[in-house]
Design an enzyme around this catalytic site. Structure first.
Site, mmCIF file in Angstrom:
data_model
loop_
_atom_site.group_PDB
_atom_site.id
_atom_site.type_symbol
_atom_site.label_atom_id
_atom_site.label_comp_id
_atom_site.label_asym_id
_atom_site.label_seq_id
_atom_site.Cartn_x
_atom_site.Cartn_y
_atom_site.Cartn_z
ATOM 1 N N ASP A 7 -4.744 3.513 -1.607
ATOM 2 C CA ASP A 7 -5.776 3.851 -0.630
ATOM 3 C C ASP A 7 -6.280 5.271 -0.860
ATOM 4 O OD1 ASP A 7 -6.005 1.520 1.067
ATOM 5 O OD2 ASP A 7 -3.968 1.936 1.716
ATOM 6 N N HIS A 65 -1.350 -1.290 -4.089
ATOM 7 C CA HIS A 65 -2.622 -0.909 -3.476
ATOM 8 C C HIS A 65 -2.658 0.598 -3.270
ATOM 9 C CE1 HIS A 65 -6.267 -2.137 -1.313
ATOM 10 N NE2 HIS A 65 -5.975 -1.224 -0.389
ATOM 11 N N ASP A 103 -6.754 -6.691 4.376
ATOM 12 C CA ASP A 103 -6.046 -5.421 4.489
ATOM 13 C C ASP A 103 -6.112 -4.943 5.935
ATOM 14 O OD1 ASP A 103 -5.006 -2.892 4.281
ATOM 15 O OD2 ASP A 103 -6.502 -2.131 2.877
ATOM 16 N N SER A 138 0.831 -1.201 0.000
ATOM 17 C CA SER A 138 0.000 0.000 0.000
ATOM 18 C C SER A 138 0.864 1.249 0.000
ATOM 19 C CB SER A 138 -0.916 0.023 1.230
ATOM 20 O OG SER A 138 -1.518 1.291 1.370
ATOM 21 N N MET A 165 -8.912 8.090 0.325
ATOM 22 C CA MET A 165 -9.733 8.464 1.482
ATOM 23 C C MET A 165 -10.221 9.898 1.330
ATOM 24 S SD MET A 165 -7.361 6.896 4.528
ATOM 25 C CE MET A 165 -6.542 5.300 4.355
ATOM 26 N N HIS A 224 -8.512 1.260 -3.856
ATOM 27 C CA HIS A 224 -9.439 1.000 -2.747
ATOM 28 C C HIS A 224 -10.073 2.323 -2.357
ATOM 29 C CE1 HIS A 224 -9.758 -0.473 1.734
ATOM 30 N NE2 HIS A 224 -10.942 -0.247 1.184
ATOM 31 N N MET A 247 -11.584 -6.159 5.728
ATOM 32 C CA MET A 247 -10.752 -5.239 6.500
ATOM 33 C C MET A 247 -10.480 -5.841 7.878
ATOM 34 S SD MET A 247 -9.995 -2.640 4.619
ATOM 35 C CE MET A 247 -9.201 -1.700 5.932
ATOM 36 N N MET A 262 -12.131 4.411 -0.212
ATOM 37 C CA MET A 262 -12.743 4.595 1.102
ATOM 38 C C MET A 262 -13.407 5.964 1.120
ATOM 39 S SD MET A 262 -9.756 2.875 3.443
ATOM 40 C CE MET A 262 -8.462 3.035 2.198
#
Length: 220
Positions: free
Chosen positions: A33, A31, A171, A6, A35, A64, A135, A66
């Site tokens: 992330d 990966h 993850d 990540s 957010m 991913h 998660m 979020m």
């Protein structure tokens, strides 16, 4: 076993260098992330960074999201070079429709579940899921400790998937100490952030984690 480092824990001043190092060491996925400071209490990156990464690596870019209402940004990430998009079941009003939208763009269609979210939430749309992300920490920050109660949920997820062509991804708090157990539970794909990028030599750490995973698979 796929290891997806990540970039949340990478050195953003040298992101291309860090990504190239772990990919050369055997990490086939990266990966990403994303957010928004709403769904989770942190703000990170968006499609612009994905577009920049696409210029420096051929690795699978595993995005991913979020974020709330992730369906609004599927096209942006697809056009930026994402290979897969994972959305949170808790963050979209029409999960099945959102997953279909991802698949229609030729991307790996993923759904993520927070630790407190039941697997029953996604049981009705297994036919449009390519990747199920369990998660094992509450999302929002890197460097958290694996929640031990999630081992049972991972085993249940493996049972629910059965023979379907769905990758089981984990993850949160994945380390050299627990990756072997995850493999033995049937996990196909692990995300590792600080346990890779916060070491003295991330490339060596990737090789060591993959070696442990391979050994555990042989003795499963």
């Amino acid at each position: 076993m796929i290891l997806a480092p990540s970039i949340l824990s990478a050195d953003f001043a040298n992101l291309g260098r860090d990504v190239s190092a772990v990919v050369e060491a055997g990490a086939r996925w990266i990966h990403v992330d994303v957010m928004d400071g709403v769904f989770v209490p942190n703000i990170t990156i968006g499609p612009v960074v994905v577009r920049s990464l696409r210029k420096v690596t051929d690795a699978h870019l595993d995005c991913h999201l979020m974020i709330v209402d992730p369906e609004r940004y599927i096209d942006d990430f697809a056009q930026s070079g994402a290979n897969g998009i994972t959305v949170h079941a808790e963050a979209t009003r029409h999960l099945q429709r959102t997953l279909c939208s991802i698949k229609e763009r030729g991307l790996v269609s993923g759904v993520s579940l927070n630790p407190s979210t039941s697997l029953d939430t996604v049981a009705y749309c297994l036919d449009v899921i390519d990747l199920l992300l369990v998660m094992t920490v509450n999302p929002g920050f890197g460097g958290q400790t694996f929640i031990e109660a999630m081992y049972r949920k991972i085993a249940q997820a493996r049972e629910m998937i059965g023979t379907r062509a769905i990758q089981l991804q984990v993850d949160g708090g994945v380390t050299k100490e627990n990756i072997g157990r995850l493999v033995r539970l049937g996990v196909d794909n692990v995300v590792a952030g600080s346990s890779v990028f916060h070491t003295d030599d991330p490339a060596t750490t990737v090789r060591e984690m993959l070696a442990i995973a391979s050994s555990s698979a042989k003795h499963e």
